[in-house]
Design an enzyme around this catalytic site. Structure first.
Site, PDB file in Angstrom:
ATOM      1  N   LYS A 220     104.667  69.839 172.624  1.00  0.00           N
ATOM      2  CA  LYS A 220     104.085  71.168 172.405  1.00  0.00           C
ATOM      3  C   LYS A 220     102.592  71.156 172.756  1.00  0.00           C
ATOM      4  O   LYS A 220     102.083  72.070 173.389  1.00  0.00           O
ATOM      5  CB  LYS A 220     104.302  71.607 170.943  1.00  0.00           C
ATOM      6  CG  LYS A 220     105.756  71.957 170.658  1.00  0.00           C
ATOM      7  CD  LYS A 220     106.062  72.078 169.176  1.00  0.00           C
ATOM      8  CE  LYS A 220     107.572  72.230 168.961  1.00  0.00           C
ATOM      9  NZ  LYS A 220     107.970  72.197 167.542  1.00  0.00           N
TER      10      LYS A 220
ATOM     11  N   GLN B 167     105.587  71.295 161.704  1.00  0.00           N
ATOM     12  CA  GLN B 167     106.764  70.647 162.288  1.00  0.00           C
ATOM     13  C   GLN B 167     107.759  70.278 161.185  1.00  0.00           C
ATOM     14  O   GLN B 167     107.398  69.632 160.196  1.00  0.00           O
ATOM     15  CB  GLN B 167     106.332  69.397 163.074  1.00  0.00           C
ATOM     16  CG  GLN B 167     107.457  68.725 163.821  1.00  0.00           C
ATOM     17  CD  GLN B 167     108.076  69.600 164.911  1.00  0.00           C
ATOM     18  OE1 GLN B 167     107.362  70.226 165.686  1.00  0.00           O
ATOM     19  NE2 GLN B 167     109.401  69.659 164.953  1.00  0.00           N
TER      20      GLN B 167
ATOM     21  N   ASP C  83     106.204  80.364 164.419  1.00  0.00           N
ATOM     22  CA  ASP C  83     107.588  79.895 164.307  1.00  0.00           C
ATOM     23  C   ASP C  83     108.504  80.993 163.768  1.00  0.00           C
ATOM     24  O   ASP C  83     109.727  80.847 163.793  1.00  0.00           O
ATOM     25  CB  ASP C  83     107.648  78.657 163.393  1.00  0.00           C
ATOM     26  CG  ASP C  83     107.880  77.378 164.184  1.00  0.00           C
ATOM     27  OD1 ASP C  83     108.267  77.487 165.366  1.00  0.00           O
ATOM     28  OD2 ASP C  83     107.673  76.292 163.626  1.00  0.00           O
TER      29      ASP C  83
END
Ligand code: NAP
Length: 295
Positions: free
Chosen positions: A54, A98, A121
Protein backbone atom coordinates in the site's frame (compact mmCIF):
# COMPACT_ATOMS: atom_id res chain seq x y z
CA UNK A 1 -10.56 -23.10 -20.94
CA UNK A 2 -13.33 -20.91 -22.35
CA UNK A 3 -13.53 -18.06 -19.84
CA UNK A 4 -12.02 -14.65 -20.44
CA UNK A 5 -9.75 -13.58 -17.58
CA UNK A 6 -10.76 -10.47 -15.68
CA UNK A 7 -7.31 -8.95 -15.44
CA UNK A 8 -7.34 -7.01 -12.18
CA UNK A 9 -3.69 -6.08 -12.58
CA UNK A 10 -4.10 -4.16 -15.82
CA UNK A 11 -7.37 -2.49 -14.78
CA UNK A 12 -5.77 -1.48 -11.46
CA UNK A 13 -2.79 -0.08 -13.38
CA UNK A 14 -5.20 2.03 -15.45
CA UNK A 15 -6.86 3.34 -12.25
CA UNK A 16 -3.46 4.13 -10.72
CA UNK A 17 -2.57 6.21 -13.79
CA UNK A 18 -5.85 8.11 -13.36
CA UNK A 19 -5.20 8.62 -9.63
CA UNK A 20 -1.72 10.00 -10.35
CA UNK A 21 -3.30 12.67 -12.58
CA UNK A 22 -6.00 13.39 -9.97
CA UNK A 23 -3.36 13.85 -7.25
CA UNK A 24 -1.36 16.27 -9.42
CA UNK A 25 -4.49 18.24 -10.32
CA UNK A 26 -5.75 18.40 -6.72
CA UNK A 27 -2.36 19.49 -5.39
CA UNK A 28 -2.06 22.19 -8.04
CA UNK A 29 -5.55 23.50 -7.33
CA UNK A 30 -5.61 23.32 -3.51
CA UNK A 31 -1.98 23.05 -2.38
CA UNK A 32 -2.87 19.85 -0.47
CA UNK A 33 -1.03 16.58 -1.09
CA UNK A 34 -3.16 13.54 -0.13
CA UNK A 35 -1.70 11.70 2.86
CA UNK A 36 -2.49 8.19 4.09
CA UNK A 37 -1.41 6.95 7.52
CA UNK A 38 -1.13 3.16 7.82
CA UNK A 39 -1.17 1.66 11.30
CA UNK A 40 0.32 -1.80 11.72
CA UNK A 41 0.28 -3.51 15.11
CA UNK A 42 2.72 -6.41 15.40
CA UNK A 43 4.72 -8.07 12.64
CA UNK A 44 2.43 -10.61 11.01
CA UNK A 45 4.21 -11.36 7.68
CA UNK A 46 1.08 -11.14 5.49
CA UNK A 47 -0.02 -7.85 7.11
CA UNK A 48 3.49 -6.43 6.77
CA UNK A 49 3.47 -7.29 3.05
CA UNK A 50 0.02 -5.72 2.57
CA UNK A 51 1.15 -2.50 4.27
CA UNK A 52 4.38 -2.40 2.27
CA UNK A 53 2.40 -2.78 -0.99
CA UNK A 54 0.00 0.00 0.00
CA UNK A 55 2.86 2.37 0.91
CA UNK A 56 4.63 1.60 -2.38
CA UNK A 57 1.41 2.17 -4.35
CA UNK A 58 0.97 5.57 -2.61
CA UNK A 59 4.50 6.61 -3.55
CA UNK A 60 3.91 5.66 -7.18
CA UNK A 61 0.97 8.04 -7.56
CA UNK A 62 2.27 10.94 -5.46
CA UNK A 63 0.29 10.23 -2.27
CA UNK A 64 2.28 10.84 0.92
CA UNK A 65 2.24 7.89 3.30
CA UNK A 66 2.99 7.87 6.99
CA UNK A 67 3.79 4.41 8.27
CA UNK A 68 3.13 3.76 11.94
CA UNK A 69 4.45 0.38 13.09
CA UNK A 70 3.59 -0.50 16.67
CA UNK A 71 4.58 -3.46 18.87
CA UNK A 72 2.26 -6.49 19.13
CA UNK A 73 1.91 -6.04 22.90
CA UNK A 74 0.68 -2.44 22.59
CA UNK A 75 -2.36 -1.82 24.81
CA UNK A 76 -5.74 -1.02 23.28
CA UNK A 77 -5.68 2.31 25.09
CA UNK A 78 -2.33 3.26 23.55
CA UNK A 79 -3.60 2.32 20.07
CA UNK A 80 -6.75 4.41 20.56
CA UNK A 81 -4.54 7.28 21.67
CA UNK A 82 -2.49 6.97 18.46
CA UNK A 83 -5.63 6.96 16.32
CA UNK A 84 -6.97 10.04 18.13
CA UNK A 85 -3.69 11.79 17.35
CA UNK A 86 -4.00 10.90 13.63
CA UNK A 87 -7.65 12.03 13.64
CA UNK A 88 -6.53 15.45 14.92
CA UNK A 89 -3.57 15.83 12.56
CA UNK A 90 -4.72 18.04 9.63
CA UNK A 91 -1.83 16.86 7.43
CA UNK A 92 -3.18 13.27 7.58
CA UNK A 93 -6.28 12.85 5.40
CA UNK A 94 -6.77 9.09 5.60
CA UNK A 95 -6.20 6.49 8.33
CA UNK A 96 -5.99 2.75 7.70
CA UNK A 97 -5.61 0.25 10.52
CA UNK A 98 -4.28 -3.01 9.08
CA UNK A 99 -6.32 -6.03 10.21
CA UNK A 100 -6.20 -8.42 11.94
CA UNK A 101 -5.26 -6.83 15.27
CA UNK A 102 -3.78 -8.87 18.13
CA UNK A 103 -6.46 -10.77 20.10
CA UNK A 104 -6.26 -8.51 23.19
CA UNK A 105 -7.48 -5.54 21.11
CA UNK A 106 -11.12 -5.10 20.05
CA UNK A 107 -11.17 -4.51 16.29
CA UNK A 108 -14.66 -3.05 16.47
CA UNK A 109 -13.59 -0.55 19.15
CA UNK A 110 -10.55 0.51 17.12
CA UNK A 111 -12.38 0.82 13.79
CA UNK A 112 -15.06 2.92 15.47
CA UNK A 113 -12.34 5.27 16.70
CA UNK A 114 -11.23 6.27 13.19
CA UNK A 115 -12.86 9.54 12.18
CA UNK A 116 -15.49 8.72 9.49
CA UNK A 117 -14.00 11.47 7.26
CA UNK A 118 -10.62 9.68 7.34
CA UNK A 119 -12.04 6.15 7.26
CA UNK A 120 -10.76 5.12 3.81
CA UNK A 121 -11.40 1.46 4.67
CA UNK A 122 -15.11 2.23 5.08
CA UNK A 123 -15.43 0.10 8.22
CA UNK A 124 -16.78 2.80 10.56
CA UNK A 125 -20.46 2.18 11.42
CA UNK A 126 -21.35 5.60 10.03
CA UNK A 127 -19.89 4.66 6.62
CA UNK A 128 -21.43 1.19 6.74
CA UNK A 129 -24.78 2.81 7.56
CA UNK A 130 -24.18 5.32 4.77
CA UNK A 131 -23.77 2.43 2.35
CA UNK A 132 -27.15 1.06 3.43
CA UNK A 133 -28.66 4.51 2.86
CA UNK A 134 -26.93 4.78 -0.54
CA UNK A 135 -24.55 7.66 0.31
CA UNK A 136 -21.47 6.58 2.27
CA UNK A 137 -18.43 8.87 2.55
CA UNK A 138 -16.30 5.77 1.96
CA UNK A 139 -16.90 2.19 0.87
CA UNK A 140 -14.40 -0.57 1.69
CA UNK A 141 -11.76 -0.92 -1.03
CA UNK A 142 -12.30 -4.59 -1.87
CA UNK A 143 -16.07 -4.35 -2.57
CA UNK A 144 -15.48 -1.08 -4.42
CA UNK A 145 -12.74 -2.81 -6.43
CA UNK A 146 -15.12 -5.65 -7.33
CA UNK A 147 -17.73 -3.16 -8.58
CA UNK A 148 -15.10 -1.27 -10.58
CA UNK A 149 -13.75 -4.51 -12.08
CA UNK A 150 -17.24 -5.49 -13.24
CA UNK A 151 -18.07 -2.01 -14.53
CA UNK A 152 -14.81 -1.52 -16.44
CA UNK A 153 -15.19 -5.00 -17.96
CA UNK A 154 -18.64 -4.00 -19.27
CA UNK A 155 -20.49 -6.59 -17.19
CA UNK A 156 -24.16 -5.62 -16.89
CA UNK A 157 -25.19 -5.82 -13.24
CA UNK A 158 -28.74 -4.46 -13.39
CA UNK A 159 -31.32 -7.24 -13.35
CA UNK A 160 -28.72 -9.98 -12.87
CA UNK A 161 -28.78 -12.51 -10.05
CA UNK A 162 -25.67 -11.91 -7.92
CA UNK A 163 -24.78 -14.54 -5.34
CA UNK A 164 -22.25 -13.63 -2.66
CA UNK A 165 -20.57 -16.34 -0.59
CA UNK A 166 -19.52 -14.78 2.71
CA UNK A 167 -21.13 -12.01 4.76
CA UNK A 168 -18.17 -10.32 6.46
CA UNK A 169 -18.16 -6.57 7.07
CA UNK A 170 -14.90 -6.39 5.07
CA UNK A 171 -16.14 -8.03 1.86
CA UNK A 172 -19.44 -9.93 1.75
CA UNK A 173 -21.95 -7.44 3.17
CA UNK A 174 -20.68 -4.27 1.47
CA UNK A 175 -20.38 -6.14 -1.85
CA UNK A 176 -23.97 -7.32 -1.51
CA UNK A 177 -25.22 -3.76 -0.90
CA UNK A 178 -23.13 -2.30 -3.74
CA UNK A 179 -24.59 -4.83 -6.18
CA UNK A 180 -28.09 -4.26 -4.80
CA UNK A 181 -27.54 -0.54 -5.38
CA UNK A 182 -26.88 -1.44 -9.04
CA UNK A 183 -30.24 -3.26 -9.03
CA UNK A 184 -28.96 -6.80 -9.09
CA UNK A 185 -31.07 -9.38 -7.27
CA UNK A 186 -28.78 -10.45 -4.45
CA UNK A 187 -28.46 -13.69 -2.49
CA UNK A 188 -26.02 -13.84 0.43
CA UNK A 189 -24.68 -17.24 1.52
CA UNK A 190 -22.91 -18.06 4.78
CA UNK A 191 -21.81 -20.99 6.85
CA UNK A 192 -25.41 -22.02 7.72
CA UNK A 193 -26.61 -21.85 4.11
CA UNK A 194 -28.08 -25.21 3.13
CA UNK A 195 -26.91 -26.64 -0.20
CA UNK A 196 -24.45 -23.91 -1.20
CA UNK A 197 -24.24 -25.33 -4.74
CA UNK A 198 -27.98 -24.85 -5.30
CA UNK A 199 -27.49 -21.11 -4.72
CA UNK A 200 -24.18 -20.67 -6.55
CA UNK A 201 -25.65 -22.42 -9.63
CA UNK A 202 -28.31 -19.67 -9.84
CA UNK A 203 -25.68 -16.93 -10.05
CA UNK A 204 -25.18 -14.79 -13.13
CA UNK A 205 -22.51 -13.04 -11.06
CA UNK A 206 -20.86 -15.12 -8.35
CA UNK A 207 -18.64 -13.44 -5.75
CA UNK A 208 -16.81 -15.85 -3.45
CA UNK A 209 -15.24 -14.44 -0.27
CA UNK A 210 -15.04 -17.30 2.20
CA UNK A 211 -11.33 -17.92 2.68
CA UNK A 212 -11.75 -21.65 1.86
CA UNK A 213 -9.59 -23.04 -0.96
CA UNK A 214 -11.52 -25.14 -3.47
CA UNK A 215 -14.92 -24.25 -1.97
CA UNK A 216 -16.52 -23.60 -5.37
CA UNK A 217 -16.07 -26.35 -7.94
CA UNK A 218 -17.07 -26.70 -11.60
CA UNK A 219 -20.40 -28.36 -10.78
CA UNK A 220 -21.39 -25.39 -8.60
CA UNK A 221 -21.46 -22.72 -11.33
CA UNK A 222 -23.80 -21.90 -14.20
CA UNK A 223 -22.56 -21.94 -17.81
CA UNK A 224 -21.59 -18.41 -18.84
CA UNK A 225 -21.56 -16.93 -15.33
CA UNK A 226 -19.14 -14.19 -14.19
CA UNK A 227 -17.02 -15.36 -11.24
CA UNK A 228 -15.16 -13.07 -8.86
CA UNK A 229 -12.83 -14.98 -6.55
CA UNK A 230 -11.91 -12.81 -3.56
CA UNK A 231 -10.27 -15.55 -1.50
CA UNK A 232 -6.58 -15.39 -0.66
CA UNK A 233 -5.37 -18.68 0.79
CA UNK A 234 -1.73 -19.40 1.48
CA UNK A 235 -0.69 -22.99 0.81
CA UNK A 236 2.00 -24.86 2.71
CA UNK A 237 4.33 -24.57 -0.32
CA UNK A 238 4.04 -20.77 -0.22
CA UNK A 239 1.65 -20.56 -3.19
CA UNK A 240 -1.55 -18.52 -3.10
CA UNK A 241 -4.94 -19.76 -4.31
CA UNK A 242 -8.46 -18.40 -4.19
CA UNK A 243 -11.71 -20.04 -3.06
CA UNK A 244 -12.64 -21.24 -6.54
CA UNK A 245 -11.22 -24.31 -8.32
CA UNK A 246 -9.95 -22.14 -11.13
CA UNK A 247 -9.32 -24.59 -14.00
CA UNK A 248 -12.61 -26.52 -13.81
CA UNK A 249 -14.73 -23.39 -13.20
CA UNK A 250 -13.00 -21.51 -16.03
CA UNK A 251 -14.18 -24.29 -18.42
CA UNK A 252 -17.81 -23.28 -17.85
CA UNK A 253 -18.01 -19.57 -17.11
CA UNK A 254 -17.61 -16.52 -19.36
CA UNK A 255 -15.42 -14.34 -17.12
CA UNK A 256 -13.30 -15.18 -14.09
CA UNK A 257 -10.74 -13.43 -11.88
CA UNK A 258 -7.41 -15.17 -11.27
CA UNK A 259 -5.78 -15.39 -7.83
CA UNK A 260 -3.42 -13.65 -7.57
CA UNK A 261 -3.94 -10.82 -10.06
CA UNK A 262 -7.71 -10.35 -9.81
CA UNK A 263 -9.34 -8.59 -6.88
CA UNK A 264 -6.13 -7.94 -4.88
CA UNK A 265 -4.65 -5.22 -7.13
CA UNK A 266 -8.10 -3.60 -7.40
CA UNK A 267 -8.27 -3.31 -3.59
CA UNK A 268 -5.04 -1.31 -3.51
CA UNK A 269 -6.13 0.90 -6.44
CA UNK A 270 -9.43 1.74 -4.75
CA UNK A 271 -7.64 2.56 -1.49
CA UNK A 272 -5.66 5.17 -3.43
CA UNK A 273 -8.87 6.58 -4.90
CA UNK A 274 -10.45 6.74 -1.43
CA UNK A 275 -7.38 8.55 -0.09
CA UNK A 276 -7.65 11.22 -2.77
CA UNK A 277 -11.35 11.55 -1.89
CA UNK A 278 -10.43 11.97 1.82
CA UNK A 279 -8.06 14.80 0.87
CA UNK A 280 -10.79 16.42 -1.23
CA UNK A 281 -13.17 16.21 1.73
CA UNK A 282 -10.59 17.74 4.09
CA UNK A 283 -9.85 20.70 1.87
CA UNK A 284 -13.45 21.33 0.90
CA UNK A 285 -12.93 20.25 -2.72
CA UNK A 286 -15.66 17.58 -2.45
CA UNK A 287 -19.23 17.70 -1.20
CA UNK A 288 -20.36 15.51 1.70
CA UNK A 289 -22.88 13.60 -0.41
CA UNK A 290 -20.62 10.56 -0.42
CA UNK A 291 -19.27 8.12 -2.98
CA UNK A 292 -21.05 8.11 -6.32
CA UNK A 293 -22.36 4.60 -6.57
CA UNK A 294 -22.60 4.36 -10.35
CA UNK A 295 -25.87 3.02 -11.66
P1 NAP B 1 -14.00 -13.75 6.96
O1 NAP B 1 -14.25 -12.58 7.83
O2 NAP B 1 -13.36 -14.96 7.52
O3 NAP B 1 -15.39 -14.16 6.32
C1 NAP B 1 -15.56 -15.33 5.57
C2 NAP B 1 -17.03 -15.48 5.28
O4 NAP B 1 -17.22 -16.66 4.52
C3 NAP B 1 -17.87 -15.62 6.54
O5 NAP B 1 -18.98 -14.76 6.42
C4 NAP B 1 -18.30 -17.08 6.54
O6 NAP B 1 -19.60 -17.29 7.03
C5 NAP B 1 -18.27 -17.43 5.08
N1 NAP B 1 -18.00 -18.85 4.85
C6 NAP B 1 -16.91 -19.54 5.26
N2 NAP B 1 -17.02 -20.82 4.87
C7 NAP B 1 -18.18 -20.93 4.21
C8 NAP B 1 -18.86 -22.01 3.59
N3 NAP B 1 -18.35 -23.25 3.57
N4 NAP B 1 -20.07 -21.77 3.01
C9 NAP B 1 -20.60 -20.53 3.02
N5 NAP B 1 -20.00 -19.46 3.61
C10 NAP B 1 -18.81 -19.67 4.19
O7 NAP B 1 -13.12 -13.35 5.70
P2 NAP B 1 -13.12 -11.99 4.81
O8 NAP B 1 -12.35 -10.95 5.47
O9 NAP B 1 -14.49 -11.72 4.32
O10 NAP B 1 -12.25 -12.52 3.59
C11 NAP B 1 -12.67 -13.61 2.79
C12 NAP B 1 -11.51 -14.04 1.90
O11 NAP B 1 -11.17 -12.96 1.05
C13 NAP B 1 -10.23 -14.41 2.65
O12 NAP B 1 -9.57 -15.42 1.94
C14 NAP B 1 -9.42 -13.12 2.59
O13 NAP B 1 -8.03 -13.35 2.68
C15 NAP B 1 -9.81 -12.61 1.23
N6 NAP B 1 -9.68 -11.16 1.08
C16 NAP B 1 -9.08 -10.74 -0.04
C17 NAP B 1 -8.96 -9.38 -0.28
C18 NAP B 1 -8.29 -8.93 -1.53
O14 NAP B 1 -8.01 -7.75 -1.66
N7 NAP B 1 -8.04 -9.82 -2.48
C19 NAP B 1 -9.45 -8.45 0.64
C20 NAP B 1 -10.12 -8.93 1.78
C21 NAP B 1 -10.22 -10.31 1.97
P3 NAP B 1 -19.94 -17.29 8.62
O15 NAP B 1 -19.60 -15.91 9.11
O16 NAP B 1 -21.40 -17.57 8.63
O17 NAP B 1 -19.05 -18.33 9.23
Amino acid sequence: MSARILDGRSIAQEIRREVRLEVAELTKRTGSVPCLATVLVGNDPASTTYVRNKVRACEEVGIVSVRIDLPADLSQEALLHEIARLNRDPSVHAVLVQLPLPPHISERRVLEAVLPDKDVDGFHPSNLGGLLAGSPLFVASTPLGILELLTRSNVTIEGKHAVIVGWSVVVGKPTAFLLLQQQATVTICHIKTRDLGFHTRQADILVVAAGKPGLVTGSMVKEGAVVIDVGVNRLADGGIVGDVSFSEVAEKVSLITPVPGGVGPMTVAMLLKNTVQACRLACGAAGRHGVELVR
